[in-house]
Design an enzyme around this catalytic site. Sequence first.
Site, PDB file in Angstrom:
ATOM      1  N   ASP A 215       0.822  -1.206   0.000  1.00  0.00           N
ATOM      2  CA  ASP A 215       0.000   0.000   0.000  1.00  0.00           C
ATOM      3  C   ASP A 215       0.861   1.263   0.000  1.00  0.00           C
ATOM      4  O   ASP A 215       2.038   1.231   0.382  1.00  0.00           O
ATOM      5  CB  ASP A 215      -0.878   0.035   1.252  1.00  0.00           C
ATOM      6  N   ASP A 216       0.220   2.357  -0.368  1.00  0.00           N
ATOM      7  CA  ASP A 216       0.732   3.733  -0.208  1.00  0.00           C
ATOM      8  C   ASP A 216       1.801   4.150  -1.229  1.00  0.00           C
ATOM      9  O   ASP A 216       2.279   5.271  -1.186  1.00  0.00           O
ATOM     10  CB  ASP A 216       1.286   3.993   1.202  1.00  0.00           C
ATOM     11  N   HIS A 265      -5.906   2.647  -4.074  1.00  0.00           N
ATOM     12  CA  HIS A 265      -5.823   2.932  -2.634  1.00  0.00           C
ATOM     13  C   HIS A 265      -6.231   4.389  -2.364  1.00  0.00           C
ATOM     14  O   HIS A 265      -5.731   5.001  -1.431  1.00  0.00           O
ATOM     15  CB  HIS A 265      -4.400   2.628  -2.146  1.00  0.00           C
ATOM     16  N   HIS A 269      -5.269   9.409   0.030  1.00  0.00           N
ATOM     17  CA  HIS A 269      -5.289   8.718   1.321  1.00  0.00           C
ATOM     18  C   HIS A 269      -6.206   9.361   2.340  1.00  0.00           C
ATOM     19  O   HIS A 269      -5.959   9.300   3.554  1.00  0.00           O
ATOM     20  CB  HIS A 269      -3.866   8.571   1.882  1.00  0.00           C
ATOM     21  N   HIS A 356       4.022  -2.087   3.009  1.00  0.00           N
ATOM     22  CA  HIS A 356       4.032  -0.745   2.402  1.00  0.00           C
ATOM     23  C   HIS A 356       5.310  -0.581   1.590  1.00  0.00           C
ATOM     24  O   HIS A 356       6.408  -0.753   2.143  1.00  0.00           O
ATOM     25  CB  HIS A 356       3.935   0.334   3.491  1.00  0.00           C
TER      26      HIS A 356
HETATM   27 ZN    ZN Z   1      -2.545   3.233   3.238  1.00  0.00          ZN
END
Ligand code: ZN
Length: 400
Positions: A215-216, A265, A269, A356
Amino acid sequence: MKKIILFLISIIFITGCSKTNYDITTITHQVNNCNVAITYPETNINELDNSINNYINSKYEEINNTTIELNIDYTFNIVFDRYINISLISYINNIKDINKDIITYIYDTKDKKLLTINNIVSQNSIETIKREVQKETTNLNINIDNFEKLIFDENYIYIYLNNDNDIIKIDIPIHDTEFLLDTNFSYKLNNSNTYQNINSKIINPYEKVVAFTFDDGPSKYTEAIVDLLEDNDANGTFFVLGNKVKYYSDIINKSISNGNEIGNHSYNHKSLNNLSKEDFLYQINTTQDIIYEISGYTPKYLRPTYGNTNSKLKQYTSLEIVLWNVDPEDWKYKNSKTIAKRVLDKVKDESVVLMHDTKERTVNALKIIIPELKSQGYQFVTISQLKEIQEIREKIGYYK
Ligand code: ZN
């Protein structure tokens, strides 16, 4: 000042199945102060393109002086190398009310005709579906005499129903129906998109699998992970943030062509369950669009920020929400060995691991984790592949 922005993005992409080129066109502009954003497929099949254009025109006609936004989004999928499945989802914001509507098309490229549910499943199955739908909509005043709005993929038939101004989606597993179409189902696992040759790894559905998710990103550490996966015959899924995608378009394309999957995602955020529907859709669709623009790839899965989800969020998006069941908390633990241990202690067949791709320590942890799991016989799959394997295992009673 009246501002009119009009631009068309046409990306020609090669489908896995035919000589025909399909385009996806995005039109964004203003009509009488109404923001219009329309994305739709152009198939070069007259019957289909005309139907799509008629639908779009009918939505333009619904714009009145209170309309602030018309948004039409689409899904496009060629299933079993033969059936084009398209949905167009329209969203009209009239300040006082929001109208959502969907229209779907299933086109058989071999017999060259549009299909209805009567072509797709037996009469018996239509009755079964009706009962299933009734169960799920007991408190709603919905007419289910016919199912006009549906599409399917390799695993599910998706029935759409209008409820007030909203849309309800009901998933019917194909193998629960007497499916009449030519499936020619092959056990070679597909990746999520068929538009280009993907360097898919060969997966044995009956051996252990694990799905790593990141993620991210993307970030400056993403490429190291992509390379590490490739060196180990592994694939994973990258849930990216829309606001960074264009700066890392090369690495995203490399990741895709190595057979990895890209998921959504959000754009920047935000916690999605606190947003209005409109803001939520912005977060999701902008990200989908940017990923599509830079790569021609359409993510199928959403990883909600902070893992926060609710039923509304699920209704708003046709993306499937994917959470995780192994979380080493690599944002909290600073030591890569600790992170590796936290994964290795918990992981088992069919695990979905959350990591991540924004930290060097995660890259270093993966350098321990991946070879170790490989030596234990694990195969590293994307979310799409994991789901496909779970379907196959379900079908053959693997879990009994
Ligand atoms: Zn995230």
